[in-house]
Design a protein around this motif. Structure first.
Motif, short mmCIF file in Angstrom:
data_model
loop_
_atom_site.label_atom_id
_atom_site.label_comp_id
_atom_site.label_asym_id
_atom_site.label_seq_id
_atom_site.Cartn_x
_atom_site.Cartn_y
_atom_site.Cartn_z
N PRO A 101 0.77 -1.23 -0.05
CA PRO A 101 0.00 0.23 -0.15
C PRO A 101 0.82 1.28 0.08
O PRO A 101 2.02 1.15 0.45
CB PRO A 101 -0.84 -0.27 1.36
N ALA A 102 0.33 2.29 -0.57
CA ALA A 102 1.05 3.68 -0.75
C ALA A 102 1.18 4.18 0.66
O ALA A 102 0.08 3.96 1.59
CB ALA A 102 0.31 4.67 -1.55
N LEU A 103 2.07 5.15 0.89
CA LEU A 103 2.07 5.99 2.15
C LEU A 103 1.14 6.84 2.01
O LEU A 103 0.87 7.59 1.13
CB LEU A 103 3.59 6.29 2.03
N PRO A 104 0.48 7.22 3.18
CA PRO A 104 -0.50 8.42 3.46
C PRO A 104 0.26 9.77 3.00
O PRO A 104 1.65 9.87 3.19
CB PRO A 104 -0.78 8.51 4.80
N ARG A 105 -0.41 10.67 2.70
CA ARG A 105 0.23 12.14 2.10
C ARG A 105 0.80 12.73 3.20
O ARG A 105 1.92 13.09 2.81
CB ARG A 105 -0.99 12.75 1.60
N GLU A 106 0.35 12.53 4.44
CA GLU A 106 1.05 13.33 5.59
C GLU A 106 2.37 12.57 5.69
O GLU A 106 3.66 13.26 6.20
CB GLU A 106 0.35 13.23 6.73
N HIS A 107 2.62 11.19 5.42
CA HIS A 107 3.87 10.66 5.89
C HIS A 107 4.98 10.87 4.85
O HIS A 107 5.79 11.09 5.08
CB HIS A 107 3.62 8.88 5.89
N ARG A 108 4.43 10.85 3.34
CA ARG A 108 5.35 11.31 2.36
C ARG A 108 5.83 12.52 2.55
O ARG A 108 7.09 12.92 2.34
CB ARG A 108 4.70 11.17 1.09
N LEU A 109 4.96 13.56 3.07
CA LEU A 109 5.32 15.14 3.28
C LEU A 109 6.56 14.99 4.49
O LEU A 109 7.53 15.82 4.34
CB LEU A 109 4.11 16.10 3.64
N ARG A 110 6.20 14.32 5.59
CA ARG A 110 7.16 14.29 6.53
C ARG A 110 8.61 13.64 6.07
O ARG A 110 9.43 14.34 6.58
CB ARG A 110 6.59 13.24 7.81
N ILE A 111 8.61 12.66 5.19
CA ILE A 111 9.69 12.11 4.71
C ILE A 111 10.29 13.20 3.72
O ILE A 111 11.76 13.43 3.84
CB ILE A 111 9.48 10.70 3.97
N GLN A 112 9.57 13.75 2.86
CA GLN A 112 10.23 14.86 2.19
C GLN A 112 10.75 15.90 3.12
O GLN A 112 12.08 16.47 2.76
CB GLN A 112 9.41 15.57 1.19
N LEU A 113 10.44 16.50 4.08
CA LEU A 113 10.70 17.55 4.80
C LEU A 113 11.75 17.07 5.46
O LEU A 113 13.01 17.83 5.68
CB LEU A 113 9.71 18.03 5.89
N GLY A 114 12.26 15.83 5.91
CA GLY A 114 13.01 15.22 6.55
C GLY A 114 14.34 15.30 5.66
O GLY A 114 15.52 15.83 6.22
N TRP A 115 14.19 14.80 4.58
CA TRP A 115 15.56 15.13 3.66
C TRP A 115 15.88 16.41 3.30
O TRP A 115 17.04 16.87 3.03
CB TRP A 115 15.13 14.16 2.38
N ILE A 116 15.03 17.37 3.09
CA ILE A 116 15.31 18.75 3.07
C ILE A 116 15.98 19.34 3.90
O ILE A 116 16.91 20.06 4.06
CB ILE A 116 13.88 19.52 2.98
N LEU A 117 15.62 18.79 5.32
CA LEU A 117 16.19 19.47 6.38
C LEU A 117 17.94 18.80 6.66
O LEU A 117 18.67 19.41 6.89
CB LEU A 117 15.63 19.02 7.86
N VAL A 118 17.99 17.64 5.90
CA VAL A 118 19.27 17.01 5.92
C VAL A 118 20.12 17.53 4.95
O VAL A 118 21.38 17.94 5.32
CB VAL A 118 19.12 15.44 5.76
N GLU A 119 19.64 17.91 4.03
CA GLU A 119 20.20 18.57 2.88
C GLU A 119 20.79 20.08 3.25
O GLU A 119 22.13 20.33 3.05
CB GLU A 119 19.41 18.70 1.44
N LEU A 120 19.88 20.61 3.88
CA LEU A 120 20.27 22.04 4.47
C LEU A 120 21.27 22.09 5.51
O LEU A 120 22.19 22.72 5.58
CB LEU A 120 18.87 22.56 5.09
N GLY A 121 21.26 20.78 6.42
CA GLY A 121 22.30 20.58 7.55
C GLY A 121 23.60 20.77 6.71
O GLY A 121 24.88 20.89 7.35
N LEU A 122 23.51 19.81 5.62
CA LEU A 122 24.93 19.47 4.94
C LEU A 122 25.26 20.60 4.43
O LEU A 122 26.56 20.96 4.49
CB LEU A 122 24.79 18.16 4.08
N ARG A 123 24.56 21.43 3.70
CA ARG A 123 25.10 22.60 3.39
C ARG A 123 25.61 23.72 4.37
O ARG A 123 26.56 24.50 3.99
CB ARG A 123 23.95 23.33 2.46
#
Length: 59
Positions: A24-46
């Motif tokens: 089953p596909a992930l709920p929209r809220e979960h996908r957004l949380r994952i995407q936000l997490g990766w954005i924060l990781v990228e920002l921290g690395l920069r």
């Protein structure tokens, strides 16, 4: 590559893709949380990267 080995690899990959599609596909809220997490990781690395060393310019 031997044809039988090539065919076996294709069948294995097909089974993996079918199993992933059956989950089953992930709920929209979960996908957004994952995407936000990766954005924060990228920002921290920069932020942790050293700024480029620039030579002083004399006019």
């Amino acid at each position: 590559m031997h044809p039988e080995t090539h065919l076996l690899l294709h069948r294995s990959r097909t089974a993996e893709l079918q199993a992933a599609a059956a989950r089953p596909a992930l709920p929209r809220e979960h996908r957004l949380r994952i995407q936000l997490g990766w954005i924060l990781v990228e920002l921290g690395l920069r932020l942790t990267q050293q700024p480029p060393h620039r030579a002083a310019r004399l006019a």
